[in-house]
Design a protein around this motif. Structure first.
Motif, PDB file in Angstrom:
ATOM      1  N   ILE A 140    -152.804  23.775 -49.569  1.00  0.00           N
ATOM      2  CA  ILE A 140    -153.458  24.922 -48.911  1.00  0.00           C
ATOM      3  C   ILE A 140    -153.351  26.179 -49.785  1.00  0.00           C
ATOM      4  O   ILE A 140    -154.338  26.859 -50.045  1.00  0.00           O
ATOM      5  N   THR A 141    -152.138  26.451 -50.251  1.00  0.00           N
ATOM      6  CA  THR A 141    -151.935  27.696 -51.005  1.00  0.00           C
ATOM      7  C   THR A 141    -152.601  27.647 -52.386  1.00  0.00           C
ATOM      8  O   THR A 141    -153.148  28.639 -52.845  1.00  0.00           O
ATOM      9  N   GLY A 142    -152.579  26.466 -53.012  1.00  0.00           N
ATOM     10  CA  GLY A 142    -153.075  26.375 -54.385  1.00  0.00           C
ATOM     11  C   GLY A 142    -154.554  26.052 -54.492  1.00  0.00           C
ATOM     12  O   GLY A 142    -155.222  26.470 -55.441  1.00  0.00           O
ATOM     13  N   GLN A 143    -155.089  25.285 -53.505  1.00  0.00           N
ATOM     14  CA  GLN A 143    -156.468  24.802 -53.660  1.00  0.00           C
ATOM     15  C   GLN A 143    -157.442  25.354 -52.630  1.00  0.00           C
ATOM     16  O   GLN A 143    -158.649  25.305 -52.836  1.00  0.00           O
ATOM     17  N   TYR A 144    -156.949  25.840 -51.474  1.00  0.00           N
ATOM     18  CA  TYR A 144    -157.885  26.222 -50.407  1.00  0.00           C
ATOM     19  C   TYR A 144    -157.797  27.696 -50.029  1.00  0.00           C
ATOM     20  O   TYR A 144    -158.628  28.499 -50.414  1.00  0.00           O
ATOM     21  N   GLU A 145    -156.754  28.067 -49.307  1.00  0.00           N
ATOM     22  CA  GLU A 145    -156.700  29.447 -48.816  1.00  0.00           C
ATOM     23  C   GLU A 145    -156.603  30.441 -49.974  1.00  0.00           C
ATOM     24  O   GLU A 145    -157.301  31.457 -49.986  1.00  0.00           O
ATOM     25  N   LYS A 146    -155.747  30.157 -50.921  1.00  0.00           N
ATOM     26  CA  LYS A 146    -155.578  30.949 -52.146  1.00  0.00           C
ATOM     27  C   LYS A 146    -155.437  32.446 -51.879  1.00  0.00           C
ATOM     28  O   LYS A 146    -156.098  33.252 -52.534  1.00  0.00           O
ATOM     29  N   LYS A 147    -154.618  32.796 -50.900  1.00  0.00           N
ATOM     30  CA  LYS A 147    -154.385  34.211 -50.594  1.00  0.00           C
ATOM     31  C   LYS A 147    -153.721  34.908 -51.787  1.00  0.00           C
ATOM     32  O   LYS A 147    -153.970  36.074 -52.043  1.00  0.00           O
ATOM     33  N   LEU A 148    -152.881  34.159 -52.483  1.00  0.00           N
ATOM     34  CA  LEU A 148    -152.278  34.673 -53.722  1.00  0.00           C
ATOM     35  C   LEU A 148    -152.720  33.759 -54.864  1.00  0.00           C
ATOM     36  O   LEU A 148    -152.959  32.576 -54.653  1.00  0.00           O
ATOM     37  N   ALA A 149    -152.806  34.339 -56.040  1.00  0.00           N
ATOM     38  CA  ALA A 149    -153.151  33.513 -57.197  1.00  0.00           C
ATOM     39  C   ALA A 149    -152.122  33.739 -58.285  1.00  0.00           C
ATOM     40  O   ALA A 149    -151.603  34.845 -58.453  1.00  0.00           O
ATOM     41  N   ILE A 150    -151.832  32.669 -59.013  1.00  0.00           N
ATOM     42  CA  ILE A 150    -150.931  32.774 -60.159  1.00  0.00           C
ATOM     43  C   ILE A 150    -151.813  32.819 -61.407  1.00  0.00           C
ATOM     44  O   ILE A 150    -152.679  31.967 -61.584  1.00  0.00           O
ATOM     45  N   THR A 151    -151.605  33.820 -62.228  1.00  0.00           N
ATOM     46  CA  THR A 151    -152.397  33.885 -63.466  1.00  0.00           C
ATOM     47  C   THR A 151    -151.506  33.770 -64.707  1.00  0.00           C
ATOM     48  O   THR A 151    -151.994  33.768 -65.824  1.00  0.00           O
TER      49      THR A 151
END
Ligand code: IPM
Ligand code: MG
Length: 399
Positions: free
Chosen positions: A354-365
């Protein structure tokens, strides 16, 4: 012709064979699978590693402690740091794994390991063996299991990379025969290829997967890859309900990108080096190597880790706190599943999806344009405890 050089090389080869024949004896006599339900307390060691390893290991430890807090409180699980597997300490001892560190690692049935720096010719460090490779050999962690899942695209691959043989087994023991000729040795054994193929088929059977694919270059590398492939088809006979096929590594790298074919693959089994390469490619589709975890499985020990390196450049550029901890957290999810906590493992995987592929409220760059690893881990933990986790995950996957 330099007859003396040939004699030296022949003697060198003979010594390698002696070591490998002794190894075969040990493999054949090895005790059977450990039963984690009977191990009390279960000891989990955290090896932080080098570079960004230190940062992402701390975050994955935090997630593990959170999910196992009841067990830790009850004393059935112990989670502790194991110190000393750093490049500085390994360089000081001129050893892939210093003896005291190895002895301590062997006190733990399970380890969760951060990436470690692997020196190569020309680096400022002594050219010691990769400690990943050494650890895999020392603990006989013969299976490197690497899942890649992109639910929305219908991709659900799992790679069974043989982990103790192939070009890796004798990687540090090649020989400069004379001024012109260098030779490395590629090793495949019957027991070694049997056990990895069998594990892949067992996985397919238990998880209701319909197909197992073997990847080699047996048309060119006839003796070693030929043996691996032959053993694959022999083991396959014990699993009549499972479809099998095989591909060469070159065309396989292409087929993983082929929209018409890529979903046909389910379980893949392959020698060490091909597995190393193909799993980096596969991870890239899932969001990069920073999102992929792996399990190094043996009958008595298991070690869980990210599939990538220690990214020293991120540390020297002051960006280590922005490193993606998801690879190691995925490894922690695999760890939980392996030692008998499938529910906790599933929850963590859903939160990662959810966090990495869908909702992505935060992103790691990887830099200050994105979230820190710590903030992203907090985000994952919010989802783990959310009562909406299961429904949200199903909603996202169905799209
Ligand atoms: C991996 C890594 C290692 C390997 C390196 C660090 C020795 O690339 O785990 O895939 O080649 O196995
Ligand atoms: Mg690799």
């Amino acid at each position: 012709m330099d007859k003396a050089a040939i004699a030296r090389a022949t003697e060198h080869f003979g010594k390698l064979l002696e070591v490998q024949m002794k190894r075969m004896e040990r493999v054949k006599a090895a005790p059977d699978w450990i039963d984690y339900s009977k191990v009390k307390p279960l000891k989990i060691g955290i090896l932080a590693g080098d570079g960004i390893g230190v940062y992402i290991a701390a975050e994955s430890k935090r997630v593990l402690e959170f999910l196992l807090k009841d067990e830790v409180k009850a004393g059935t699980v112990i989670i502790k740091n194991i110190e000393g597997l750093t490049i500085e300490n390994r360089a000081a001892h001129k050893k892939a794994i210093p003896d005291d560190v190895l002895a301590e690692i062997k006190e733990y049935q399970i380890t969760l390991k951060g990436p470690t720096t692997t020196p190569r010719k020309g680096d400022p460090w002594p050219n010691i063996e990769s400690c990943n490779v050494a650890l895999r050999k020392e603990l006989d962690l013969f299976a490197n299991v690497r899942p890649i899942r992109i639910p929305k695209q219908g991709i659900d691959w799992i790679f069974f990379r043989e982990n103790t043989e192939d070009l890796y087994a004798l990687g540090p023991y090649g020989i400069d025969v004379d001024a012109d000729i260098s030779i490395d040795f590629k090793l495949i054994t019957g027991p070694g290829s049997d056990r990895i193929c069998r594990l892949a088929f067992e996985h397919a059977k238990k998880n209701n997967r319909k197909k197992v694919t073997c990847v080699t270059k047996a048309n060119v590398v006839k003796t070693t890859d030929g043996r691996f492939l032959e053993n694959f088809y022999r083991i396959a006979k014990d699993y009549p309900g499972i479809e099998v096929d095989d591909w060469y590594i070159d065309i396989m790298t292409a087929k993983l990108v082929d929209e018409k074919r890529r979903r046909d693959f389910q379980v893949m089994v392959l020698p060490n080096l091909y597995g190393d390469i193909l799993t980096d490619e596969a991870a890239e589709f899932q969001g990069g190597v920073g999102t992929a975890g792996s399990a190094n499985i043996g009958k008595q020990f298991a070690m869980f880790e990210a599939i990538h390196g220690s990214a020293p450049r991120m540390v020297t550029e002051g960006r280590a706190q922005y490193a993606d901890p998801c690879s190691m957290i995925r490894a922690a999810a695999m760890l939980l599943g392996h030692v008998g906590y499938p529910e906790k493992s599933r929850k963590l995987e859903m939160a990662l999806d959810i966090t990495g592929q869908y909702e992505k409220k935060l992103a790691i760059t990887g830099r200050n344009t994105g979230a820190t690893g710590k903030a992203f881990t907090d985000y994952i933990m919010e989802w783990i405890v959310s009562p909406k986790l299961q429904a949200a995950w199903e909603g996202y996957v169905k799209g």
